[in-house]
Design a protein around this motif. Sequence first.
Motif, PDB file in Angstrom:
ATOM      1  N   ARG A 144      52.054  45.491  46.053  1.00 59.74           N
ATOM      2  CA  ARG A 144      52.776  46.735  46.299  1.00 59.74           C
ATOM      3  C   ARG A 144      53.588  47.143  45.080  1.00 59.74           C
ATOM      4  O   ARG A 144      53.688  48.315  44.743  1.00 59.74           O
ATOM      5  CB  ARG A 144      53.693  46.581  47.520  1.00 59.74           C
ATOM      6  CG  ARG A 144      52.927  46.380  48.826  1.00 59.74           C
ATOM      7  CD  ARG A 144      53.874  46.330  50.005  1.00 59.74           C
ATOM      8  NE  ARG A 144      54.609  47.571  50.154  1.00 59.74           N
ATOM      9  CZ  ARG A 144      55.820  47.673  50.681  1.00 59.74           C
ATOM     10  NH1 ARG A 144      56.437  46.595  51.114  1.00 59.74           N
ATOM     11  NH2 ARG A 144      56.407  48.838  50.787  1.00 59.74           N
ATOM     12  N   ARG A 145      54.173  46.160  44.402  1.00 61.25           N
ATOM     13  CA  ARG A 145      54.990  46.474  43.222  1.00 61.25           C
ATOM     14  C   ARG A 145      54.122  46.968  42.072  1.00 61.25           C
ATOM     15  O   ARG A 145      54.480  47.931  41.378  1.00 61.25           O
ATOM     16  CB  ARG A 145      55.815  45.257  42.809  1.00 61.25           C
ATOM     17  CG  ARG A 145      56.857  45.547  41.733  1.00 61.25           C
ATOM     18  CD  ARG A 145      57.812  44.389  41.565  1.00 61.25           C
ATOM     19  NE  ARG A 145      57.127  43.134  41.348  1.00 61.25           N
ATOM     20  CZ  ARG A 145      57.096  42.121  42.208  1.00 61.25           C
ATOM     21  NH1 ARG A 145      57.742  42.197  43.347  1.00 61.25           N
ATOM     22  NH2 ARG A 145      56.420  41.024  41.927  1.00 61.25           N
ATOM     23  N   VAL A 146      52.962  46.328  41.871  1.00 61.93           N
ATOM     24  CA  VAL A 146      52.049  46.743  40.801  1.00 61.93           C
ATOM     25  C   VAL A 146      51.573  48.174  41.032  1.00 61.93           C
ATOM     26  O   VAL A 146      51.588  49.003  40.115  1.00 61.93           O
ATOM     27  CB  VAL A 146      50.850  45.767  40.724  1.00 61.93           C
ATOM     28  CG1 VAL A 146      49.748  46.341  39.845  1.00 61.93           C
ATOM     29  CG2 VAL A 146      51.315  44.407  40.200  1.00 61.93           C
ATOM     30  N   ILE A 147      51.152  48.459  42.255  1.00 63.13           N
ATOM     31  CA  ILE A 147      50.671  49.806  42.560  1.00 63.13           C
ATOM     32  C   ILE A 147      51.812  50.814  42.448  1.00 63.13           C
ATOM     33  O   ILE A 147      51.643  51.915  41.926  1.00 63.13           O
ATOM     34  CB  ILE A 147      50.038  49.842  43.970  1.00 63.13           C
ATOM     35  CG1 ILE A 147      48.758  48.989  43.991  1.00 63.13           C
ATOM     36  CG2 ILE A 147      49.740  51.274  44.400  1.00 63.13           C
ATOM     37  CD1 ILE A 147      48.113  48.892  45.363  1.00 63.13           C
ATOM     38  N   SER A 148      52.970  50.414  42.925  1.00 64.73           N
ATOM     39  CA  SER A 148      54.132  51.298  42.869  1.00 64.73           C
ATOM     40  C   SER A 148      54.436  51.702  41.426  1.00 64.73           C
ATOM     41  O   SER A 148      54.664  52.872  41.134  1.00 64.73           O
ATOM     42  CB  SER A 148      55.330  50.582  43.492  1.00 64.73           C
ATOM     43  OG  SER A 148      56.512  51.323  43.303  1.00 64.73           O
ATOM     44  N   ARG A 149      54.421  50.742  40.536  1.00 68.51           N
ATOM     45  CA  ARG A 149      54.764  51.027  39.146  1.00 68.51           C
ATOM     46  C   ARG A 149      53.620  51.711  38.411  1.00 68.51           C
ATOM     47  O   ARG A 149      53.796  52.798  37.852  1.00 68.51           O
ATOM     48  CB  ARG A 149      55.155  49.727  38.432  1.00 68.51           C
ATOM     49  CG  ARG A 149      56.504  49.222  38.890  1.00 68.51           C
ATOM     50  CD  ARG A 149      56.898  47.923  38.191  1.00 68.51           C
ATOM     51  NE  ARG A 149      58.212  47.473  38.675  1.00 68.51           N
ATOM     52  CZ  ARG A 149      58.697  46.249  38.499  1.00 68.51           C
ATOM     53  NH1 ARG A 149      57.988  45.345  37.847  1.00 68.51           N
ATOM     54  NH2 ARG A 149      59.886  45.934  38.961  1.00 68.51           N
ATOM     55  N   ALA A 150      52.454  51.067  38.393  1.00 74.08           N
ATOM     56  CA  ALA A 150      51.368  51.556  37.543  1.00 74.08           C
ATOM     57  C   ALA A 150      50.816  52.896  38.023  1.00 74.08           C
ATOM     58  O   ALA A 150      50.518  53.772  37.216  1.00 74.08           O
ATOM     59  CB  ALA A 150      50.245  50.523  37.482  1.00 74.08           C
ATOM     60  N   TRP A 151      50.687  53.066  39.348  1.00 75.14           N
ATOM     61  CA  TRP A 151      50.039  54.265  39.872  1.00 75.14           C
ATOM     62  C   TRP A 151      51.022  55.326  40.350  1.00 75.14           C
ATOM     63  O   TRP A 151      50.718  56.505  40.320  1.00 75.14           O
ATOM     64  CB  TRP A 151      49.071  53.895  41.001  1.00 75.14           C
ATOM     65  CG  TRP A 151      47.736  53.455  40.480  1.00 75.14           C
ATOM     66  CD1 TRP A 151      46.634  54.260  40.276  1.00 75.14           C
ATOM     67  CD2 TRP A 151      47.335  52.136  40.091  1.00 75.14           C
ATOM     68  NE1 TRP A 151      45.589  53.511  39.783  1.00 75.14           N
ATOM     69  CE2 TRP A 151      45.984  52.206  39.654  1.00 75.14           C
ATOM     70  CE3 TRP A 151      47.982  50.903  40.057  1.00 75.14           C
ATOM     71  CZ2 TRP A 151      45.275  51.091  39.198  1.00 75.14           C
ATOM     72  CZ3 TRP A 151      47.273  49.791  39.602  1.00 75.14           C
ATOM     73  CH2 TRP A 151      45.950  49.893  39.178  1.00 75.14           C
ATOM     74  N   ARG A 152      52.192  54.914  40.832  1.00 76.41           N
ATOM     75  CA  ARG A 152      53.120  55.903  41.387  1.00 76.41           C
ATOM     76  C   ARG A 152      54.324  56.156  40.490  1.00 76.41           C
ATOM     77  O   ARG A 152      55.110  57.065  40.744  1.00 76.41           O
ATOM     78  CB  ARG A 152      53.601  55.446  42.773  1.00 76.41           C
ATOM     79  CG  ARG A 152      52.460  55.169  43.741  1.00 76.41           C
ATOM     80  CD  ARG A 152      52.980  54.938  45.141  1.00 76.41           C
ATOM     81  NE  ARG A 152      53.541  56.154  45.717  1.00 76.41           N
ATOM     82  CZ  ARG A 152      54.292  56.183  46.815  1.00 76.41           C
ATOM     83  NH1 ARG A 152      54.571  55.052  47.423  1.00 76.41           N
ATOM     84  NH2 ARG A 152      54.756  57.323  47.279  1.00 76.41           N
ATOM     85  N   GLY A 153      54.546  55.300  39.502  1.00 77.39           N
ATOM     86  CA  GLY A 153      55.668  55.508  38.590  1.00 77.39           C
ATOM     87  C   GLY A 153      57.011  55.155  39.180  1.00 77.39           C
ATOM     88  O   GLY A 153      58.051  55.576  38.670  1.00 77.39           O
ATOM     89  N   GLU A 154      56.993  54.364  40.265  1.00 76.97           N
ATOM     90  CA  GLU A 154      58.235  53.956  40.918  1.00 76.97           C
ATOM     91  C   GLU A 154      58.533  52.488  40.601  1.00 76.97           C
ATOM     92  O   GLU A 154      57.648  51.638  40.671  1.00 76.97           O
ATOM     93  CB  GLU A 154      58.111  54.129  42.433  1.00 76.97           C
ATOM     94  CG  GLU A 154      58.073  55.568  42.897  1.00 76.97           C
ATOM     95  CD  GLU A 154      59.460  56.196  42.953  1.00 76.97           C
ATOM     96  OE1 GLU A 154      60.454  55.435  43.036  1.00 76.97           O
ATOM     97  OE2 GLU A 154      59.541  57.434  42.896  1.00 76.97           O
TER      98      GLU A 154
END
Length: 290
Positions: A144-154
């Motif tokens: 969830r953290r990887v997707i949040s950062r890499a794809w959502r910029g959060e």
Amino acid sequence: MQPCPVGSPSTAVVNRWYRAHARDLPWRSTTPWGVLVSEFMLQQTPVPRVIPYWTTWMDCWPTPAGLAHATPAAVIRAWGTLGYPRRATRLHEAARTISNAYGGEVPDTYENLIALPGVGDYTANAVLAFAFHKRTTVLDVNVRRVISRAWRGEQHPPAHLTTIERALADSLVPTTPHAASTWAAASMELGAVLCTTTNPQCTACPLTDTCAWNTAGQPKSTHTTRRQPTYTGSDRQERGRILALLRAHDTLTAAALEKDATNPEQHIRARDSLLADGLIATTGRHLHLP
DNA sequence: GTCCCGATTG
DNA sequence: CAATCAGGAC
């Protein structure tokens, strides 16, 4: 001036990084049972603490049938101080179900896995991916953290899994089962090793130039992180004290157990909850592992 | 939403 | 001191 066109983050890049940098963890080359045991132990428990417990456990009980025949006391003892000891009794129950209802073979469908005690959405999908190399969406805190950062910029994922987040995670899963199961392990590994909650190692990350969060200058998340209650002085600590005493001494009187308790009311509350959870038992005025 | 464990790190 | 950790159950 225009920013550099750097492209989008790619699951294939993460998979390539994983094949070159994956840690050699013992449950990455084991049976489906070994995978299931590892997933129980890894729930809210860091990898380095699990490794010695997993190794001992698998030596003791290399099959579900083996664990199914163990006594609850032996299982709780073997869990030691891993924490959340209800995981031990749930794993024990799961082993009995696997032994009795599935011929001793860990089931390979989501419906049968999620029906096992102690198996939730994450663990069911993790077993499908890691033990059976199926194409599923494996969503733990790391992914969830990887997707949040890499794809959502959060910087941080939301406190609870949202529909949007789930749909994005589903859409990222590679098409072939082989690539999908690698992505499950690779995205988790990236989140555990580089894309950590605090002090991420972005310079070593294969997504460093495509990560939406990193390229945006690593903005802080606005939402507040929920803090957990303090452990010192908690019921959980008292439960741990009681279990530690009963692991060390086979049996103790209720009075002996209460003797060094910080708070008598809390002690009774903790003791009764352990009884209700089946983690301890009574015989007359004595308490012992079940 | 709350509770459940305990070692480790900042 | 506080936060974190391959979550799950209620």
